[in-house]
Design a protein around this motif. Structure first.
Motif, PDB file in Angstrom:
ATOM      1  N   ASP A  29      56.515  10.699  23.066  1.00  0.00           N
ATOM      2  CA  ASP A  29      56.225  12.129  22.983  1.00  0.00           C
ATOM      3  C   ASP A  29      57.097  12.737  21.878  1.00  0.00           C
ATOM      4  OD1 ASP A  29      55.565  14.718  23.361  1.00  0.00           O
ATOM      5  OD2 ASP A  29      56.496  14.917  25.344  1.00  0.00           O
ATOM      6  N   ALA A  30      56.615  12.617  20.661  1.00  0.00           N
ATOM      7  CA  ALA A  30      57.384  13.108  19.511  1.00  0.00           C
ATOM      8  C   ALA A  30      56.424  13.479  18.391  1.00  0.00           C
ATOM      9  CB  ALA A  30      58.353  12.027  19.036  1.00  0.00           C
ATOM     10  N   ARG A  31      56.918  14.314  17.497  1.00  0.00           N
ATOM     11  CA  ARG A  31      56.214  14.594  16.249  1.00  0.00           C
ATOM     12  C   ARG A  31      57.149  14.190  15.139  1.00  0.00           C
ATOM     13  NH1 ARG A  31      53.692  19.345  18.488  1.00  0.00           N
ATOM     14  NH2 ARG A  31      55.791  20.178  18.684  1.00  0.00           N
ATOM     15  N   CYS A  32      56.635  13.422  14.179  1.00  0.00           N
ATOM     16  CA  CYS A  32      57.476  13.069  13.039  1.00  0.00           C
ATOM     17  C   CYS A  32      57.311  14.171  11.994  1.00  0.00           C
ATOM     18  CB  CYS A  32      57.078  11.711  12.474  1.00  0.00           C
ATOM     19  SG  CYS A  32      58.212  11.191  11.188  1.00  0.00           S
ATOM     20  N   ARG A  33      58.320  15.030  11.898  1.00  0.00           N
ATOM     21  CA  ARG A  33      58.230  16.198  11.019  1.00  0.00           C
ATOM     22  C   ARG A  33      58.389  15.827   9.560  1.00  0.00           C
ATOM     23  NH1 ARG A  33      57.186  21.487  12.604  1.00  0.00           N
ATOM     24  NH2 ARG A  33      57.595  21.702  14.811  1.00  0.00           N
ATOM     25  N   VAL A  34      59.265  14.860   9.301  1.00  0.00           N
ATOM     26  CA  VAL A  34      59.491  14.449   7.912  1.00  0.00           C
ATOM     27  C   VAL A  34      60.168  13.081   7.879  1.00  0.00           C
ATOM     28  CG1 VAL A  34      61.782  15.552   7.678  1.00  0.00           C
ATOM     29  CG2 VAL A  34      60.361  15.267   5.646  1.00  0.00           C
ATOM     30  N   VAL A  35      59.835  12.330   6.843  1.00  0.00           N
ATOM     31  CA  VAL A  35      60.536  11.067   6.572  1.00  0.00           C
ATOM     32  C   VAL A  35      61.317  11.274   5.288  1.00  0.00           C
ATOM     33  CG1 VAL A  35      60.247   8.649   5.910  1.00  0.00           C
ATOM     34  CG2 VAL A  35      58.844   9.620   7.736  1.00  0.00           C
ATOM     35  N   LEU A  36      62.579  10.931   5.361  1.00  0.00           N
ATOM     36  CA  LEU A  36      63.461  11.199   4.228  1.00  0.00           C
ATOM     37  C   LEU A  36      64.143   9.900   3.792  1.00  0.00           C
ATOM     38  CD1 LEU A  36      65.365  14.447   4.524  1.00  0.00           C
ATOM     39  CD2 LEU A  36      66.207  12.569   3.145  1.00  0.00           C
ATOM     40  N   SER A  37      63.970   9.545   2.530  1.00  0.00           N
ATOM     41  CA  SER A  37      64.577   8.305   2.036  1.00  0.00           C
ATOM     42  C   SER A  37      65.635   8.618   0.981  1.00  0.00           C
ATOM     43  CB  SER A  37      63.505   7.412   1.398  1.00  0.00           C
ATOM     44  OG  SER A  37      64.119   6.294   0.776  1.00  0.00           O
ATOM     45  N   ASN A  38      66.737   7.891   1.036  1.00  0.00           N
ATOM     46  CA  ASN A  38      67.747   8.047  -0.024  1.00  0.00           C
ATOM     47  C   ASN A  38      67.473   7.078  -1.175  1.00  0.00           C
ATOM     48  OD1 ASN A  38      68.583   5.812   1.660  1.00  0.00           O
ATOM     49  ND2 ASN A  38      70.450   5.771   0.446  1.00  0.00           N
ATOM     50  N   ARG A  39      66.439   6.229  -1.015  1.00  0.00           N
ATOM     51  CA  ARG A  39      66.077   5.312  -2.104  1.00  0.00           C
ATOM     52  C   ARG A  39      64.650   5.577  -2.545  1.00  0.00           C
ATOM     53  NH1 ARG A  39      68.348   0.089   0.334  1.00  0.00           N
ATOM     54  NH2 ARG A  39      70.574   0.301  -0.093  1.00  0.00           N
ATOM     55  N   PRO A  40      64.468   5.736  -3.860  1.00  0.00           N
ATOM     56  CA  PRO A  40      63.113   5.971  -4.362  1.00  0.00           C
ATOM     57  C   PRO A  40      62.246   4.719  -4.218  1.00  0.00           C
ATOM     58  CG  PRO A  40      64.809   6.290  -6.097  1.00  0.00           C
ATOM     59  CD  PRO A  40      65.495   5.696  -4.914  1.00  0.00           C
ATOM     60  N   GLY A  41      60.958   4.941  -4.020  1.00  0.00           N
ATOM     61  CA  GLY A  41      59.984   3.855  -4.137  1.00  0.00           C
ATOM     62  C   GLY A  41      59.963   2.837  -3.010  1.00  0.00           C
ATOM     63  N   VAL A  42      60.615   3.112  -1.898  1.00  0.00           N
ATOM     64  CA  VAL A  42      60.638   2.099  -0.832  1.00  0.00           C
ATOM     65  C   VAL A  42      59.341   2.140  -0.013  1.00  0.00           C
ATOM     66  CG1 VAL A  42      63.151   1.982  -0.650  1.00  0.00           C
ATOM     67  CG2 VAL A  42      61.904   3.676   0.713  1.00  0.00           C
ATOM     68  N   LEU A  43      59.062   1.031   0.641  1.00  0.00           N
ATOM     69  CA  LEU A  43      57.827   0.895   1.416  1.00  0.00           C
ATOM     70  C   LEU A  43      57.738   1.939   2.542  1.00  0.00           C
ATOM     71  CD1 LEU A  43      55.232  -0.689   2.099  1.00  0.00           C
ATOM     72  CD2 LEU A  43      56.650  -2.359   3.314  1.00  0.00           C
ATOM     73  N   ALA A  44      58.883   2.341   3.081  1.00  0.00           N
ATOM     74  CA  ALA A  44      58.886   3.330   4.166  1.00  0.00           C
ATOM     75  C   ALA A  44      58.174   4.614   3.725  1.00  0.00           C
ATOM     76  CB  ALA A  44      60.327   3.638   4.588  1.00  0.00           C
ATOM     77  N   LEU A  45      58.352   5.011   2.471  1.00  0.00           N
ATOM     78  CA  LEU A  45      57.713   6.237   1.969  1.00  0.00           C
ATOM     79  C   LEU A  45      56.192   6.075   1.953  1.00  0.00           C
ATOM     80  CD1 LEU A  45      60.235   6.908  -0.923  1.00  0.00           C
ATOM     81  CD2 LEU A  45      59.837   8.439   1.033  1.00  0.00           C
ATOM     82  N   GLU A  46      55.758   4.889   1.575  1.00  0.00           N
ATOM     83  CA  GLU A  46      54.333   4.569   1.555  1.00  0.00           C
ATOM     84  C   GLU A  46      53.755   4.639   2.980  1.00  0.00           C
ATOM     85  OE1 GLU A  46      52.715   4.114  -1.237  1.00  0.00           O
ATOM     86  OE2 GLU A  46      50.890   3.978  -0.011  1.00  0.00           O
ATOM     87  N   ARG A  47      54.518   4.111   3.913  1.00  0.00           N
ATOM     88  CA  ARG A  47      54.060   4.127   5.323  1.00  0.00           C
ATOM     89  C   ARG A  47      53.905   5.571   5.796  1.00  0.00           C
ATOM     90  NH1 ARG A  47      55.086  -0.973   7.978  1.00  0.00           N
ATOM     91  NH2 ARG A  47      56.677  -2.250   6.964  1.00  0.00           N
ATOM     92  N   ALA A  48      54.862   6.436   5.414  1.00  0.00           N
ATOM     93  CA  ALA A  48      54.786   7.845   5.823  1.00  0.00           C
ATOM     94  C   ALA A  48      53.541   8.487   5.226  1.00  0.00           C
ATOM     95  CB  ALA A  48      56.047   8.583   5.377  1.00  0.00           C
TER      96      ALA A  48
END
Ligand code: GRF
Length: 212
Positions: A29-48
Motif C-alpha cells: 500500500d504505497a505510491r511511488c512519488r519519485v525515483v531519484l538517482s545520484n548516478r546518471p543513466g542507470v537502469l533504475a531510471l529506465e525502470r521508473a
C-alpha cells in the motif's frame, strides 16, 4: 496508511522494480512519488520511466559539498510530496540534513545479515569469510553505515561451490521479497521503533490484526 514513497537509487534498480511490482499487485500500500538517482543513466531510471513514475537524476559529483547535494535532493522530495524514503541500492551516506527531515522514516536494504558485513560488497565479504549462512536486512537508517535498527531479515544458505556472484543472486532474490514486505508492515502501522535509552533502539513488528 498509504506510504508516499521516494525511492533513492544508484544502480540497476531491481529492488525498485520489486517495490513497483508489489504496489501494482496490491501487495504494498504505497505510491511511488519519485525515483531519484545520484548516478546518471542507470537502469533504475529506465525502470521508473517504464512504470510511469517521475524520475530525476541529481549527480552528486556536480555539487561542491554533500550539504549542497542533499539540499537539492530534499527540495525535490518535498516538491513530490514524499513522506517515506526507501534506499534501494543508494550508494551515498545520508547526513543529518535529510535524516532530520525524515526522522524515523528512512528505510534501507542491505545485502547481509547485519550487524555482519556492513558497507560495500557485503556479499563478497560474506563469501570471503566462508560463512554458512548469508542474507539481507531491512533497517531504519541512522547516521552510521548500515547501523540503524533492524526491521526484518531473510537468510539464505551459502553452498560449498558458490561463487560470490551466485551468492549475490541468491541474496538478491530474497531482497526482492523482504523489502516490499517490510514496507507493507510499515504501511499497516505494525512497525514500532522502541528507543532503547542506554541500549540500542529496537524494532517490534506487531502481529496482524485478525479483524483487519
Ligand atoms: C542490493 O544488493 C542492495 O541490497 C544493495 O545494493 C544492491 C542494489 O541492487 N544496497 P538494485 O539496484 O536494487 O538492483
Amino acid at each position: 496508511m498509504t506510504l508516499e514513497l521516494g525511492v533513492l537509487v544508484s544502480g540497476s534498480g531491481s529492488n525498485l522494480q520489486a517495490i513497483l511490482d508489489a504496489i501494482d499487485a496490491g501487495r504494498l500500500d504505497a505510491r511511488c512519488r519519485v525515483v531519484l538517482s545520484n548516478r546518471p543513466g542507470v537502469l533504475a531510471l529506465e525502470r521508473a520511466r517504464t512504470a510511469g513514475v517521475p524520475s530525476i537524476t541529481i549527480d552528486h559529483k556536480q555539487f561542491p559539498t554533500r550539504q549542497a547535494f542533499e539540499e537539492r535532493v530534499l527540495s525535490e522530495l518535498r516538491a513530490h510530496g514524499v513522506e517515506w524514503l526507501a534506499l534501494a541500492g543508494f550508494m551515498r551516506v545520508l547526513s543529518p540534513l535529510l535524516l532530520d527531515e525524515y526522522r524515523g522514516r528512512v528505510v534501507n536494504i542491505h545485502p547481509s545479515l547485519l550487524p555482519a558485513f556492513p558497507g560495500v560488497d557485503a556479499q563478497g565479504q560474506a563469501h570471503a569469510h566462508g560463512v554458512k549462512l548469508a542474507g539481507c536486512t531491512v533497517h531504519f537508517v541512522d547516521s552510521g553505515v548500515d547501523s540503524g535498527p533492524i526491521i526484518a531479515q531473510a537468510a539464505v544458505p551459502v553452498l560449498p561451490a558458490d561463487s560470490a556472484e551466485e551468492l549475490r543472486l541468491r541474496i538478491l532474490e530474497q531482497e526482492h521479497v523482504l523489502f516490499p514486505q517490510a514496507l507493507q508492515w510499515i504501511a499497516e502501522g505494525r512497525v514500532r521503533l522502541i528507543e532503547g535509552g542506554d541500549r540500542r533502539a529496537r524494532v517490534l513488528i506487531d502481529p496482524r490484526d485478525p479483524d483487519a
